[in-house]
Structure formats: structure tokens, C-alpha cells
Design an enzyme around this catalytic site. Structure first.
Site, mmCIF file in Angstrom:
data_model
loop_
_atom_site.group_PDB
_atom_site.id
_atom_site.type_symbol
_atom_site.label_atom_id
_atom_site.label_comp_id
_atom_site.label_asym_id
_atom_site.label_seq_id
_atom_site.Cartn_x
_atom_site.Cartn_y
_atom_site.Cartn_z
ATOM 1 N N ASP A 11 17.121 -17.347 -30.803
ATOM 2 C CA ASP A 11 16.343 -16.116 -29.702
ATOM 3 C C ASP A 11 15.831 -17.014 -28.328
ATOM 4 O OD1 ASP A 11 14.461 -13.940 -29.635
ATOM 5 O OD2 ASP A 11 12.581 -14.625 -30.077
ATOM 6 N N SER A 12 15.231 -16.445 -27.709
ATOM 7 C CA SER A 12 14.034 -16.302 -26.472
ATOM 8 C C SER A 12 12.550 -17.302 -27.026
ATOM 9 C CB SER A 12 13.830 -15.503 -25.534
ATOM 10 O OG SER A 12 12.553 -14.317 -26.020
ATOM 11 N N TYR A 43 12.357 -13.795 -22.130
ATOM 12 C CA TYR A 43 13.484 -13.427 -21.267
ATOM 13 C C TYR A 43 13.228 -11.817 -20.966
ATOM 14 C CZ TYR A 43 16.585 -16.755 -22.905
ATOM 15 O OH TYR A 43 17.067 -18.294 -23.043
ATOM 16 N N CYS A 74 18.379 -11.580 -30.787
ATOM 17 C CA CYS A 74 17.493 -11.149 -29.440
ATOM 18 C C CYS A 74 18.075 -10.646 -28.998
ATOM 19 C CB CYS A 74 17.471 -12.301 -28.714
ATOM 20 S SG CYS A 74 16.743 -12.073 -27.478
ATOM 21 N N GLU A 159 3.823 -13.904 -28.370
ATOM 22 C CA GLU A 159 3.842 -14.975 -28.115
ATOM 23 C C GLU A 159 3.242 -15.820 -27.954
ATOM 24 O OE1 GLU A 159 7.320 -17.289 -26.916
ATOM 25 O OE2 GLU A 159 8.194 -15.981 -28.690
ATOM 26 N N CYS A 193 13.113 -5.177 -30.678
ATOM 27 C CA CYS A 193 12.871 -6.718 -30.141
ATOM 28 C C CYS A 193 12.833 -7.280 -31.539
ATOM 29 C CB CYS A 193 11.879 -6.778 -29.314
ATOM 30 S SG CYS A 193 11.582 -7.860 -29.003
ATOM 31 N N HIS A 195 10.625 -9.626 -31.755
ATOM 32 C CA HIS A 195 9.130 -10.133 -32.065
ATOM 33 C C HIS A 195 8.580 -8.864 -33.121
ATOM 34 C CE1 HIS A 195 10.394 -13.195 -28.873
ATOM 35 N NE2 HIS A 195 9.388 -13.814 -28.936
#
Ligand code: DGL
Length: 274
Positions: A11-12, A43, A74, A159, A193, A195
Site C-alpha cells: 500500500d502507499s 498516492y 491499495c 496518515e 480506499c 485507509h
């Protein structure tokens, strides 16, 4: 089997850990190697070319570490890079290896989840603009009406752990309400997504109890299980010592702390950058 042949998960950043967590619970005996490109995340707002270039570098790195199979955990990378890697790069890199994404498994399932046949997709700008969900859903659930909304602030909020901050909550509220305004008959929201499961509870609260908020982790884990059953030639290559290795392109100290919060156990990561 002694040779290390883990399943690679990419993943990013940290989002892929929500998928990895479900995968490792469903398939605990396998070895896993997680790579988070935290130094270059997010990303979501990057161009096709850049996401492709970064994702290819990550896949190459995971192949070099001995992974015969890589899961792009991702959506942005799955939307913008997966097909090109599968069609153009894999035959040259190693035709025996495989790279899978998270969009196809999710769109295969969505049709079974909605009763009203009105589905909402929340994702990064890249995923939404790629129309990947709309295109794939036409194949697997052509009667489903899809509404999409991009949430460019969510990955940075997650993040940087600012999603519980009043300003973070305001972004989440605005975005969920924007999606629901597009189609009041939506009964299923897909968190497109990896996240977003971190803020799933908040989304559920905003959407209300009549709307299903769906995270991809359990779906991807289940589909991976089915994939390995259907592909014994791949399954036999994977090593099964229940090892977990983590790499990050950013500070390993920060990664360890955050990953532990995602996974609930101590993580010791290794630095790798390109
Ligand atoms: N977890 C990634 C996804 O599923 C986040 C993309 C990003 O880095 O913006 O799309």
C-alpha cells in the site's frame, strides 16, 4: 518448506494494514511481507504515470524479496497501475509470479450486498476519476446504480492521525453527506480506499443504521482464500512459517508505532526506499 516465499502486500502507506490484518487472520499459516511506501504517500492525487511508476517499483521490490504473489492492498494502485503491470510488466519480470488488486474482488461482491440496488463509492480522487468501480460493476452487477464521491482529505487525515480532530470530523461529515445527497436510495457504501476502515465507525454514525458501510478487508481475504484454492500451483510456492515482515520507505520508528495501533501487536519494520 524452508525457502522464504511470502505473500507480498503493498500500500502507499498504512491503509493496506486493514487488508493485511484480515488476510492474516483468514490465512494465518502463510508468511507475509508488507511494504508501505509511507515516504511517498498519499498516492490519491498523483497522476497515472507516477502511481504506475511507484507501484511497479514496489512490486519489483517485493518480487526481489522472494514474493511469488503480491496483493496491491491499495485501490489507487489497483485502479491506476494493476492492469498495465499484469499485461506489460509481468511477462517480462517473471511470468510465474502474480499481482492481484482489491477492486475486482470488491466489485464481485457488491451486487450481493445492496437491496435497493443503489450503491455509493467513497475513494481517493485517483480511484474515483479512474471510474474503475463503475466499469467493473457494469460487469458483475449491471443493475446497480453507482454514485461516487472523492474524499481527498481523508488519507492525509488518517496518515497523520488527525481524523478525530474537529476539523477532520468536519471533512468526513461533509464528504459522506455529499455522497448521500447524490442518491438518497443508497443502502450500501463501499469504502474503496484501504485507509477508510479506520474511520468506518464515524461514517456509519453519519450514514445512519439503515446503510451498510462495507470495508474491503474481509472481502479481499475471502477472495484470496478462494484464489489459493483454485491455484494450487501458486499455493504450493508460498512458504508457511507464519512469519510477518514489514518494510516502510519512511521512518521505521514511526511505522512501528502506527502499525502496532492498526494491528494490535508490536511491529519491527525495516527501512527500504528507492
Ligand atoms: N490506501 C490507498 C487506497 O486504497 C490510499 C491511497 C493514497 O495513498 O492516497 O486507495
Amino acid at each position: 518448506m524452508n525457502k522464504k516465499s511470502p505473500i507480498g502486500i503493498f500500500d502507499s502507506g498504512y491503509g493496506g494494514l486493514t487488508v493485511f490484518d484480515e488476510v492474516q487472520k483468514a490465512l494465518p499459516e502463510y508468511d507475509y511481507l508488507y511494504f508501505g511506501d509511507n515516504a511517498r504517500a498519499p498516492y490519491g492525487n498523483r497522476s497515472f504515470d507516477v502511481v504506475y511508476e511507484y507501484t511497479l517499483e514496489a512490486v519489483q521490490f517485493l518480487f526481489d524479496q522472494g514474493c511469488p504473489l503480491v496483493v496491491l492492498a491499495c485501490n489507487t494502485a489497483s485502479a491506476k497501475a494493476l492492469r498495465t503491470i499484469q499485461q506489460n510488466n509481468l511477462p517480462k519480470l517473471d511470468p510465474e509470479k502474480r499481482v492481484l488488486g482489491v477492486i475486482r474482488p470488491s466489485t464481485e461482491e457488491i451486487g450481493f450486498l445492496s437491496k435497493t440496488r443503489h450503491v455509493g463509492i467513497l475513494g481517493t480522487t485517483g480511484t474515483i476519476q479512474s471510474e474503475s468501480y463503475v466499469i467493473e460493476l457494469k460487469k458483475f452487477a449491471p443493475d446497480v446504480l453507482v454514485s461516487q464521491h472523492a474524499c481527498p482529505m481523508w488519507v492525509p487525515l488518517i496518515e497523520n492521525e488527525k481524523y478525530q480532530h474537529p476539523a477532520g470530523i468536519q471533512f468526513i461529515e461533509e464528504d459522506v453527506n455529499e455522497l448521500l445527497k447524490k442518491d438518497p436510495l443508497i443502502d450500501t457504501i463501499i469504502l474503496a480506499c484501504t485507509h477508510y476502515p479506520v474511520v468506518a465507525e464515524k461514517i456509519q454514525q453519519i450514514a445512519g443504521k439503515d446503510i451498510k458501510v462495507v470495508s474491503q478487508g474481509p472481502i479481499v481475504a475471502d477472495k484470496l482464500k478462494q484464489y489459493l484454492k483454485a491455484h494450487p500451483e501458486m499455493e504450493e510456492k508460498l512458504s508457511k512459517n507464519a512469519l510477518r515482515e514489514f518494510y516502510s520507505s519512511e521512518s521505521t520508528i514511526v511505522f512501528n508505532e502506527k502499525a502496532e495501533r492498526f494491528l494490535g501487536y508490536p511491529v519491527t519494520s525495516i527501512h527500504h526506499s528507492f
